[in-house]
Scaffold this active site. Structure first.
Site, PDB file in Angstrom:
ATOM      1  N   LYS A  66     -30.620 -25.580 -12.474  1.00  0.00           N
ATOM      2  CA  LYS A  66     -30.962 -25.610 -10.857  1.00  0.00           C
ATOM      3  C   LYS A  66     -30.469 -24.359 -10.267  1.00  0.00           C
ATOM      4  O   LYS A  66     -30.915 -23.963  -9.237  1.00  0.00           O
ATOM      5  CB  LYS A  66     -30.316 -26.652 -10.215  1.00  0.00           C
ATOM      6  CG  LYS A  66     -31.134 -28.097 -10.691  1.00  0.00           C
ATOM      7  CD  LYS A  66     -30.577 -29.361  -9.654  1.00  0.00           C
ATOM      8  CE  LYS A  66     -31.528 -30.574 -10.199  1.00  0.00           C
ATOM      9  NZ  LYS A  66     -30.994 -31.701  -9.218  1.00  0.00           N
ATOM     10  N   ASP A 102     -33.884 -32.266  -3.351  1.00  0.00           N
ATOM     11  CA  ASP A 102     -32.758 -33.402  -3.560  1.00  0.00           C
ATOM     12  C   ASP A 102     -32.209 -33.850  -2.185  1.00  0.00           C
ATOM     13  O   ASP A 102     -32.192 -34.997  -1.794  1.00  0.00           O
ATOM     14  CB  ASP A 102     -31.994 -32.652  -4.459  1.00  0.00           C
ATOM     15  CG  ASP A 102     -32.251 -32.764  -6.092  1.00  0.00           C
ATOM     16  OD1 ASP A 102     -32.976 -33.540  -6.313  1.00  0.00           O
ATOM     17  OD2 ASP A 102     -31.813 -31.888  -6.825  1.00  0.00           O
TER      18      ASP A 102
END
Length: 279
Positions: A66, A102
């Protein structure tokens, strides 16, 4: 021409994203496939080049890529830049743009449990990547106070100091977090404490918890962690990590297709694959 989407990470075999997104493509009559790709750290740059060469329409990014994927992309959304992590990539006219769904996914899922969440005093447990995304997304949404409890206080202090949004925050040690717990109407657990196999552990005591609080844990393995069980015993409302997982996926799907999907269907799909648990 059939569009291709996917998720890259290592490990990746456990991912429920392919089942969730392929079901949505079928539901909305979109000619596309979503595939899992195991990509080890050393192959990340080649994988990104390959996905672009293949004309991939978009893909998700999971552990451990990420952060490391960010310099390999053409553009980064400002929120993802502030968070320091990308979990969703969209092909925009041949350029790969990185987003983070997220944190926004957590906020979106929170709305169904606490419509007044912007007015609540919040305590975040943890200061890692997930906590950073949630903290910044909540601050951007307009939550007035968000305090942080983390074992390493310096990490939490750095998060507060670098936040680009206006929010009041204190960094607390364990003793103060437990002593002041009754002040919070929203407690968000973002660490791995309580995850399988360490299901008998909780990051802090809930002795002073307000019965008006909502305790949210981003873990969904198990669906009811010890902190959620303790919160329920103390009369508080609870939320597990299914909502965050579903809504981060829904926001990614919306970026790729322009359609905000049926999240109830997504949740039922995930729970069906979990069978009430995951391992």
């Amino acid at each position: 021409m059939k569009k291709m989407f996917g998720v890259i990470g290592d490990p990746i075999a456990h991912s429920m994203s392919p089942a969730m997104h392929n079901d949505l493509f079928e539901l909305y009559g979109i000619d596309a496939s979503y595939l899992p790709f195991r990509v080890i750290k050393d192959d990340l740059e080649d994988a990104v080049k390959g996905l672009k060469a293949l004309g991939t329409s978009g893909f998700n990014v999971t552990i451990p890529h990420k952060t490391k994927i960010m310099p390999l992309l053409d553009k980064i959304d400002p929120l993802a830049e502030a968070i320091g992590a990308v979990n969703t990539v969209k092909n925009e006219n041949g350029l790969f743009t990185g987003y983070n769904t997220d944190g926004p996914g957590f906020v979106k899922g929170l709305e169904g449990h606490a419509a007044d969440f912007k007015e609540r005093s919040a305590l975040i447990i943890g200061a890692g990547g997930a906590a950073r995304g949630i903290y910044l997304s909540m601050a951007k949404a307009g939550v007035k106070r968000i305090d942080i409890f983390n074992r390493t206080m310096e990490k939490a202090e750095e998060l507060v100091k670098t936040c680009p949004y206006e929010v009041k925050s204190r960094v607390l040690n364990r003793a103060n977090a437990e002593r002041l717990l009754g002040e919070y109407q929203l407690i968000i657990q973002t660490t791995s404490i309580g995850m399988v196999p360490e299901v008998d552990f909780s990051p802090l005591s809930l002795e002073n918890l307000s019965t008006k609080a909502l305790v949210s844990d981003i873990i969904y393995n198990p669906l009811k962690t010890k902190i959620l069980k303790d919160a329920a015993i103390n009369g508080a409302a609870t939320q597990n990590g299914i909502d965050m997982f579903v809504y981060q996926g829904a926001l990614a799907f919306e970026k790729w297709t322009g359609i905000f999907p049926d999240t109830q269907r997504m949740k039922e799909n995930v729970l069906r694959h979990l069978g009430g648990y995951t391992c």
